[in-house]
Structures are given as structure tokens and as C-alpha cells.
Enzyme design. Structure first.
Site, PDB file in Angstrom:
ATOM      1  N   TYR A 144       0.858  -1.190   0.000  1.00  0.00           N
ATOM      2  CA  TYR A 144       0.000   0.000   0.000  1.00  0.00           C
ATOM      3  C   TYR A 144       0.888   1.232   0.000  1.00  0.00           C
ATOM      4  O   TYR A 144       1.867   1.293   0.756  1.00  0.00           O
ATOM      5  CB  TYR A 144      -0.889  -0.006   1.248  1.00  0.00           C
ATOM      6  N   ASP A 239       9.225   3.047   0.008  1.00  0.00           N
ATOM      7  CA  ASP A 239       8.152   3.636   0.799  1.00  0.00           C
ATOM      8  C   ASP A 239       8.372   3.194   2.241  1.00  0.00           C
ATOM      9  O   ASP A 239       7.996   2.095   2.637  1.00  0.00           O
ATOM     10  CB  ASP A 239       6.798   3.162   0.264  1.00  0.00           C
ATOM     11  N   LYS A 267       3.925   8.676   9.095  1.00  0.00           N
ATOM     12  CA  LYS A 267       3.653   8.065  10.402  1.00  0.00           C
ATOM     13  C   LYS A 267       4.591   8.581  11.520  1.00  0.00           C
ATOM     14  O   LYS A 267       4.360   9.664  12.010  1.00  0.00           O
ATOM     15  CB  LYS A 267       3.625   6.549  10.257  1.00  0.00           C
TER      16      LYS A 267
HETATM   17  C1  LIG Z   1       0.112   4.457   5.832  1.00  0.00           C
HETATM   18  C2  LIG Z   1       0.908   4.268   4.620  1.00  0.00           C
HETATM   19  C3  LIG Z   1       0.889   5.179   3.548  1.00  0.00           C
HETATM   20  C4  LIG Z   1      -0.096   6.326   3.493  1.00  0.00           C
HETATM   21  O1  LIG Z   1       0.124   7.258   4.500  1.00  0.00           O
HETATM   22  P1  LIG Z   1      -1.106   8.222   4.917  1.00  0.00           P
HETATM   23  O2  LIG Z   1      -0.475   9.157   5.893  1.00  0.00           O
HETATM   24  O3  LIG Z   1      -2.141   7.342   5.487  1.00  0.00           O
HETATM   25  O4  LIG Z   1      -1.547   8.918   3.683  1.00  0.00           O
HETATM   26  C5  LIG Z   1       1.763   5.004   2.504  1.00  0.00           C
HETATM   27  N1  LIG Z   1       2.624   3.975   2.490  1.00  0.00           N
HETATM   28  C6  LIG Z   1       2.677   3.071   3.484  1.00  0.00           C
HETATM   29  C7  LIG Z   1       3.684   1.980   3.427  1.00  0.00           C
HETATM   30  C8  LIG Z   1       1.805   3.175   4.574  1.00  0.00           C
HETATM   31  O5  LIG Z   1       1.833   2.244   5.526  1.00  0.00           O
END
Ligand SMILES: *Cc1c(COP(=O)(O)O)cnc(C)c1O
Length: 429
Positions: A144, A239, A267
Site C-alpha cells: 500500500y 516507501d 507516520k
Molecule cells: C500508511 C501508509 C501510507 C499512506 O500514508 P497516509 O499518511 O495514510 O496517507 C503510505 N505507504 C505506506 C507503506 C503506509 O503504511
């Protein structure tokens, strides 16, 4: 357990907000429950509006690595708020956080702050496309990367849980430029680059997948991504929205010793306030406006409250024993959990790296999206409800990580283990 006030709020919220929630997984549909509304949280505990208190293993989906309402973070926010909450002009706090982040994350020379992980990944692929003059994005099934159009293809927990294949509203014209291939499959990856390398702008990956449940990279996987993208002139994007400041101060790239071209953060970086970031080499980042032509902006980007919270958080994470302590505790917890699974005979597969882990209800080795899908979600739902009744707050989906924080001491974790043992016994009856 009395949950009347939550039920009342949920009924009201559903009249006003789609599904009553501002992010879909929170609705708890996959585990057949209505969401509990939260009043407050402190340390490793979270309290709902009816006064029920739980040990929290969700940690706001990752950010709360120090536990909730850490006094240093709260003080920083309070002191900063008194000086004004947004200026629309640069402030010293942005420089300070940028310095901390670039020093911590090995591949970052420069960083741009945004307001969420979604914005970070969205901006990173724009930069990669501009840099290469190519359009295609390669991602991995079950990873994701936020909810931007290009990523809503086989995209992990929220979508798995709701059973939405991608999403309506995403034009085919956009998705045709996204290739999604199996995680940990080196052969398919190499073949994809061989066939379409000249069209591919970037490969984006969660260096440890966290959004189909935790799935660590197999030996050689990340190394191959690095070497093959380099030889095809493709931008490699890590990511690290979950893994950044989670697996080490420098994230997965420090832990595995691999440097991506671009890194996305989110995060933890905001200490619980909305912050994301993307960064990389001088060469790449100099193409971002106003130094270069790649446009990206934000009215509230670099927000002083968020910067102050991030700075306070990173300073604590920077202490010498922070990650070794967290690692030791997580090692011990995982061992105990494995013993419980063995004694009770519940078929499980614990995937863990550092303080992030998922206990899959399956006998299969979970190494990609397909094997993750062998997990028994009905059994997870039972386990979730058992744990909630025992006072432990889990993610309302099998395909999520749970996170230990500095605030979870061994006594607390012992209580969690006792609850798991009880729940597993019930599952076998
Ligand atoms: C949570 C998450 C996102 C998106 O971040 P948001 O602050 O919710 O937009 C993108 N990449 C990864 C790996 C994530 O866990």
C-alpha cells in the site's frame, strides 16, 4: 463491556461521515464489530468514551513508537502552539527537523515535508517520472502506498478487507501505467524489467511489507531491486512510511544496507501529527520546485506544531539504546507468542521484523500477497473479539501489523500474552 456511548456516537457519525469514519479500516467491518470511539490515550493504553481501557497494539497504525501522549512531545506541541499554529512562511523548526531526518536516513541529502504518506508517495512518483521522462510505475501486490490513483491496484489491507478491487473513480488511463507484480518474486521482477524497462520510471516498494500483514523481504530481493533498477536507469523508491524510524533510526535502508534513490516517510516522522516527507539525492531533489520544474506544494506543509512534535520524537529515538531495547523486548515477546501457538496448537505463522509483526492464522509460509490470503480471517475476527474482551486493542484486520512501543513494558506484554493464550484456547474449543 458497556459501549453505549460509542454506539450512540457511531449512529450519529454515520449520518454525517461516510461509514461513520474518516478512514475505512476504522469501521471494523472485517471483524464484525462497530468501532469504539476513543476518549484519550496515554502510554500503551487507550480509553474509549464509555471508560473502557485497553492495552493498545495498534499504536495509531505505527506513529506512536513512544506510546501515546509522551510528555516531551506534548510539551513541544503546547509550547509551539502558543506562538502561532501556521505561518505560510518558513520557520526554524522546519530546518531543525530536516537536519535530523537527513542525518538519520542514509540516502537523504534533501527532504521536502508534506502532510501525509499519500502525498509523499504521490510526489515521489511525479519526480521519478519527470526525471526519467517515462510513465510506468512498478509496484508489488499487497503493498500500500496511500490512496493516490496510480497506486490503487492490488493495494493491501484497506482494499483486501473491504474486498474492493482497486477503486471506481480511478481512470483506466492512469492505472494502465501501473504494473503490479508479486512481492519477493525475483524472476518475475527481472522479466518485467527486461520486457518493459525502457518505459518504467520507478519501482516503488515497502522494503518490509506492512499492509498485507508483515511480510519481510527474502534475502536477495531488495538487493536485486537495487541492482536491476540501476542498470535500467529506473528510480528505486522505498516507501518507508511504516519502516522509517521503526526498524532503525535510518529505517529499513539502514537495517538492510541498501540505498534507494527516493525515500517516502510518514507516520512516526510527525510524532502523531500529520506529516509526510520525501527525499533523496541532491541531484533528484534539485528538480523539485522552486529549484526545478517539478511542481509540488502545500499550504500547511512544514506546519510548526507538526515539526515540533517530530523534532521532540526524533530526539528521543536518537538515544543510544532506543532500538536495541525495543528489539530485545520484541524478540522476547515473539518467542513467547510462538510458544503459546505451539502449546495450544493454533496454526499460525508469526512474521516479524523488529517491533512490527503479524500473527497470520495459517500454516503456510507467508511471503507474498497470495500466501497472505491463505489466512483464516474468520478465526482472526474471533481472536480480535476475544482480545478486546480481555482488554487488548488489536488492528481490526488480519492484514495489518501490530507494533510494540517503548511504552509497552514486560509486565504489560505479559498480560497481552496471557490474553493471547486464553484466546487461542477458546479458538481451539
Ligand atoms: C500508511 C501508509 C501510507 C499512506 O500514508 P497516509 O499518511 O495514510 O496517507 C503510505 N505507504 C505506506 C507503506 C503506509 O503504511
Amino acid at each position: 463491556m458497556n459501549t453505549d456511548r460509542s454506539a450512540q456516537l457511531f449512529a450519529q457519525a454515520r449520518q454525517l461521515i461516510p461509514g461513520g469514519v474518516n478512514s475505512p479500516v476504522r469501521a471494523c467491518r472485517a471483524v464484525g464489530c462497530d468501532p469504539l470511539f476513543v476518549q484519550k490515550a496515554q502510554g500503551c493504553r487507550i480509553t474509549d468514551v464509555d471508560g473502557n481501557t485497553f492495552i493498545d497494539l495498534v499504536s495509531s497504525w505505527g506513529p506512536m513508537i513512544l506510546g501515546h501522549a509522551h510528555p516531551k512531545v506534548v510539551d513541544a506541541i503546547r509550547e509551539t502552539a502558543a506562538l502561532g499554529t501556521s505561518f505560510g512562511a518558513p520557520s526554524p523548526l522546519e530546518v531543525e527537523l530536516a537536519e535530523l531526518v537527513c542525518a538519520a536516513v542514509p540516502s537523504l541529502d534533501k527532504v521536502r515535508f508534506v502532510n501525509s504518506g499519500t502525498e509523499a508517495t504521490m510526489s515521489a512518483i511525479r519526480l521519478a517520472r519527470a526525471h526519467t521522462g517515462r510513465d510506468v510505475v512498478v509496484k508489488f501486490d499487497g503493498c500500500y502506498h496511500g490512496h493516490a490513483d496510480s497506486f490503487l491496484v492490488k493495494a493491501g489491507s484497506g482494499l483486501i478487507t473491504l474486498g474492493i478491487p482497486g477503486s471506481p473513480g480511478v481512470p483506466e488511463d492512469i492505472v494502465k501505467n501501473t504494473i503490479s507484480i508479486p512481492y519477493n518474486d525475483i524472476a518475475v521482477f527481472k522479466q518485467t524489467l527486461q520486457e518493459r524497462g525502457k518505459e518504467i520510471a520507478c519501482v516503488i516498494v515497502e522494503p518490509v511489507a506492512g499492509n498485507m500483514g508483515v511480510v519481510p523481504p527474502e534475502p536477495g530481493f531488495l538487493e536485486t531491486l537495487r541492482s536491476e533498477t540501476t542498470s535500467h536507469g529506473i528510480v528505486l523508491i522505498f516507501d518507508e512510511v511504516i519502516t522509517g524510524f521503526r526498524l532503525a533510526l535510518g529505517g529499513a535502508q539502514e537495517r538492510f544496507g541498501i540505498r534507494p534513490d527516493l525515500t517516502c516517510l510518514g507516520k512516526i516522522i510527525g510524532g502523531g501529527l500529520p506529516v509526510g516527507a520525501y527525499g533523496g539525492s541532491m541531484e533528484l531533489m534539485s528538480q523539485v520546485a522552486p529549484d526545478g520544474p517539478v511542481y509540488q506544494a502545500g499550504t500547511l506543509s512544514g506546519n510548526p506544531l507538526a515539526m515540533a512534535a517530530g523534532i521532540a520524537m526524533l530526539k528521543i529515538l536518537n538515544r543510544p539504546d532506543f532500538y536495541t531495547d525495543l528489539e530485545d523486548k520484541s524478540d522476547w515477546f515473539a518467542e513467547e507468542l510462538t510458544k503459546i501457538a505451539q502449546t495450544t496448537g493454533v496454526p499460525t505463522r508469526l512474521n516479524r521484523i523488529g517491533s512490527m509483526m503479524t500473527c497470520f492464522f495459517t500454516k503456510e509460509i507467508v511471503r507474498d500477497y497470495t500466501s497472505a490470503m491463505t489466512a483464516d480471517v474468520a478465526r482472526y475476527a474471533d481472536h480480535y473479539r476475544n482480545m478486546l474482551a480481555e482488554g487488548v486493542w488489536l488492528a481490526p484486520s488480519q492484514f495489518e501489523a501490530f507494533f510494540l512501543s517503548a511504552a509497552h513494558d514486560r509486565d504489560v506484554l505479559q498480560r497481552v500474552l496471557a490474553a493471547i493464550a486464553d484466546s487461542f484456547k477458546k479458538l481451539m474449543n
